[in-house]
Design an enzyme around this catalytic site. Structure first.
Site, PDB file in Angstrom:
ATOM      1  N   GLN A  11       0.827  -1.200   0.000  1.00 18.06           N
ATOM      2  CA  GLN A  11       0.000   0.000   0.000  1.00 18.06           C
ATOM      3  C   GLN A  11       0.865   1.255   0.000  1.00 18.06           C
ATOM      4  OE1 GLN A  11      -3.238  -0.165   2.734  1.00 18.06           O
ATOM      5  NE2 GLN A  11      -3.849   1.960   2.405  1.00 18.06           N
ATOM      6  N   SER A  92       4.738  -6.106   2.549  1.00 24.66           N
ATOM      7  CA  SER A  92       3.511  -6.022   3.337  1.00 24.66           C
ATOM      8  C   SER A  92       2.343  -6.654   2.574  1.00 24.66           C
ATOM      9  CB  SER A  92       3.224  -4.560   3.704  1.00 24.66           C
ATOM     10  OG  SER A  92       2.175  -4.465   4.629  1.00 24.66           O
ATOM     11  N   LEU A  93       1.369  -5.873   2.136  1.00 22.85           N
ATOM     12  CA  LEU A  93       0.280  -6.388   1.305  1.00 22.85           C
ATOM     13  C   LEU A  93       0.831  -7.227   0.150  1.00 22.85           C
ATOM     14  CD1 LEU A  93      -2.624  -6.376   0.010  1.00 22.85           C
ATOM     15  CD2 LEU A  93      -1.924  -4.246  -1.099  1.00 22.85           C
ATOM     16  N   ARG A 117      -8.775  -7.497   5.494  1.00 25.67           N
ATOM     17  CA  ARG A 117      -7.546  -7.029   6.142  1.00 25.67           C
ATOM     18  C   ARG A 117      -7.539  -5.507   6.231  1.00 25.67           C
ATOM     19  NH1 ARG A 117      -2.100  -5.729   4.248  1.00 25.67           N
ATOM     20  NH2 ARG A 117      -0.475  -6.607   5.595  1.00 25.67           N
ATOM     21  N   HIS A 201       1.827  -2.345  10.794  1.00 23.77           N
ATOM     22  CA  HIS A 201       3.003  -2.967  11.420  1.00 23.77           C
ATOM     23  C   HIS A 201       3.401  -2.280  12.729  1.00 23.77           C
ATOM     24  CE1 HIS A 201       3.186  -5.097   7.655  1.00 23.77           C
ATOM     25  NE2 HIS A 201       3.257  -3.952   7.016  1.00 23.77           N
ATOM     26  N   GLN A 250       2.470 -10.677  10.711  1.00 26.48           N
ATOM     27  CA  GLN A 250       2.973  -9.569   9.874  1.00 26.48           C
ATOM     28  C   GLN A 250       2.286  -8.249  10.219  1.00 26.48           C
ATOM     29  OE1 GLN A 250       1.539  -8.149   6.263  1.00 26.48           O
ATOM     30  NE2 GLN A 250       3.180  -9.077   5.050  1.00 26.48           N
TER      31      GLN A 250
END
Length: 432
Positions: A11, A92-93, A117, A201, A250
Site C-alpha cells: 500500500q 507487506s500487502l 484485512r 506494522h 505480519q
C-alpha cells in the site's frame, strides 16, 4: 545464467488509473479485474480507473485494488514474457500478492482476504487516527531513540519498515508520528508522510491481527508453486501451513525488507522485476544492492530494458512467440508507449481497436506456426502508427521506436520506405 525474482508492491503505490492500459488491451487482465468486482460485490474497477485519489487511498479500498492491479500485471507478463522466477516476495500487502501468484491462495480468496484485512486495519485505528512516515538522513539509532521517547510520554510509535539502509518507516498514532517526524526533521532527517490511512506494522494493529487470524482460518491454502519470502522472517515459507500465523504476525511486526533483499542475493538472485503499480521496490533495491539489476513492469522504459536484457537469453524470450517478428515487436511497443491523450473515444478508435486486430492476427499465425507476410507486417506498422498518433507520441520517439522494430526484425530494406511513408502522412520529415 540469470536468476530472477518477482517483487510485488504494498500500500502506498496505488494511483488512479493503474492497470487501465492492460485492462483495455489484454483479455486476461480484464478478466482479473472483473473477477475482483464479482468477489467484492461492487465495481472495484471503476474505483481504480475513475474514482478519487482519496477513496482509493482508504486502506479497505487500496489493498484489493493494488492486489488486483498487480495480479493482472503478473498474468499479462507471464503471457507476453517467457520468464521463470526463482523466488517471489512482496512488501507487506505484496506478500499476499506473492502468495497468490505462487498459487498458494486463489485470487478470489486473496481479494476477499485483503478487503477484510484493510477493513480490520481501518477499524483498529479509526479513520485518520494513525499515520506512517518514511525517514532517511539520520541513523537508525536516532530514530529508535525518538520513538522510545514518544512511547515514554504515552504515545505509540515504532519502526515498522526497514526498507533500505537509509530509509526507515515509523508507524503509530497520528500525534506521535507527527511529533517524532518534526523532531527528526529538525535534526537533519528527510521525512516523507506515506499515503496510507492506518498505522501498519505497529502495536495498534493487534486487534486487526486477531480478526485477520480468524478470517484467514476460513480459507483453504495450497502448496506454493514458487518459494515466497515472508516479511516477518526474511526467509522463505517452508510450507503453506504457515500462511495463517505468518500473515497474522505480519500485521504487528516490522517489514524486514533489507534482510529479505539480502536473502535474495544470498540465493544467487541477480535480477528483480517489480510487478504492480509504481516503482518503489525497484528504487529500494538500488539503495540496498546496486549489483542487482532491477526493473519495474509499470514503467515503459523498464519494459524495454527488460526486453533488451533477456533478448539473447535461452531461458527467457520476451515476445508473444518464439521469435521476433514485426507483429510481436509492434504489439509490445504499442503496449508500453505512454499515453498523453485523455479522450476515451479517441483511445478506443486509435489504440484498442487496431491493437486487438493485430493481436488476433498474431494469435492466428501462432496457431498454425506461420510467419507474417509482408502485407501483414505493414498492417502491424500501420497499427503502431495509429497508436503513436492517438497517444500523442513525440516525433523523435516515433522515429526511435520504428527504427527499433526494423533493427530487431532485420527488415530495414523491406519496410524502411513504408515507415517513411507513414511518418510523412503527418508531415514528419524523415532523414536517412
Amino acid at each position: 545464467m540469470t536468476k530472477l525474482a518477482f517483487l510485488f508492491p504494498g500500500q502506498g503505490s496505488q494511483y488512479v488509473g493503474m492497470g487501465k492500459a492492460l485492462y483495455e488491451l489484454f483479455p486476461i487482465a480484464k478478466e482479473t479485474f472483473q473477477e475482483a468486482n464479482e468477489t467484492l460485490g461492487f465495481d472495484l474497477t471503476h474505483l481504480i480507473f475513475e474514482g478519487s485519489k482519496e477513496d482509493l487511498t482508504l486502506t479497505a479500498n487500496a489493498q484489493p485494488a493494488i492486489l488486483t492491479a498487480s495480479v493482472a500485471a503478473y498474468r499479462v507478463m507471464r503471457q507476453t514474457f517467457d520468464l521463470q522466477p526463482s523466488i517471489l516476495t512482496g512488501h507487506s500487502l505484496g506478500e499476499i500478492t506473492a502468495l497468490t501468484c505462487a498459487e498458494a491462495i486463489s485470487f478470489s480468496d486473496a481479494v476477499a482476504i485483503v478487503r477484510k484485512r484493510g477493513l480490520y486495519m481501518q477499524e483498529a485505528a479509526g479513520v485518520d487516527a494513525g499515520k506512517m512516515a518514511a525517514i532517511s538522513g539520520v541513523s537508525i539509532e536516532t530514530i529508535e531513540q525518538a520513538c522510545r521517547s514518544a512511547m515514554i510520554n504515552g504515545g505509540s510509535v515504532v519502526i515498522s519498515n526497514y526498507n533500505a539502509p537509509d530509509q526507515i518507516v515509523i508507524s503509530g498514532d497520528s500525534v506521535s508520528v507527527t511529533e517524532v517526524s518534526e523532531f527528526l526533521g529538525k535534526n537533519g532527517a528527510i521525512v516523507v508522510p506515506l499515503r496510507v490511512s492506518a498505522p501498519f506494522h505497529s502495536p495498534l494493529m493487534h486487534p486487526a491481527a486477531e480478526k485477520l487470524r480468524a478470517e484467514l482460518s476460513q480459507y483453504t491454502y495450497s502448496p506454493l508453486k514458487f518459494p515466497v519470502i515472508s516479511n516477518v522472517t526474511a526467509t522463505t515459507y517452508t510450507d503453506h501451513s504457515e500462511i495463517i500465523e505468518t500473515l497474522s504476525a505480519q500485521m504487528t511486526s516490522p517489514v524486514r525488507w533489507v534482510e529479505s533483499m539480502n536473502y535474495l542475493v544470498d540465493q544467487g538472485i541477480d535480477t528483480v522485476v517489480e510487478i504492480g503499480p509504481q516503482a518503489v521496490l525497484r528504487n529500494l533495491m538500488g539503495r540496498i544492492d546496486k549489483n542487482v539489476f532491477a526493473f519495474a513492469y509499470d514503467k515503459q522504459e523498464d519494459v524495454e530494458k527488460l526486453r533488451t536484457r533477456f533478448a539473447s537469453k535461452e531461458a527467457a524470450v520476451p515476445t508473444l512467440s518464439s521469435k521476433y517478428t514485426v507483429l510481436t515487436r509492434c504489439l509490445a511497443i504499442a503496449v508500453c508507449t505512454k499515453n498523453h491523450n485523455t479522450s476515451i473515444d479517441a483511445y478506443e478508435k486509435g489504440v484498442v481497436v487496431p491493437y486487438r486486430s493485430i493481436m488476433q492476427l498474431q494469435l492466428e499465425l501462432e496457431s498454425v506456426g506461420a510467419q507474417p507476410t509482408l502485407a501483414q507486417c505493414k498492417e502491424a506498422l500501420t497499427m503502431l502508427h495509429s497508436v503513436f498518433v492517438t497517444k500523442l507520441t513525440t516525433v523523435d520517439e516515433q522515429k526511435e521506436r520504428f527504427e527499433q522494430v526494423l533493427i530487431e526484425t532485420s527488415t530495414q530494406l523491406l519496410l524502411g520506405d513504408f515507415i517513411t511513408e507513414l511518418l510523412q502522412l503527418e508531415g514528419i520529415e524523415v532523414h536517412g
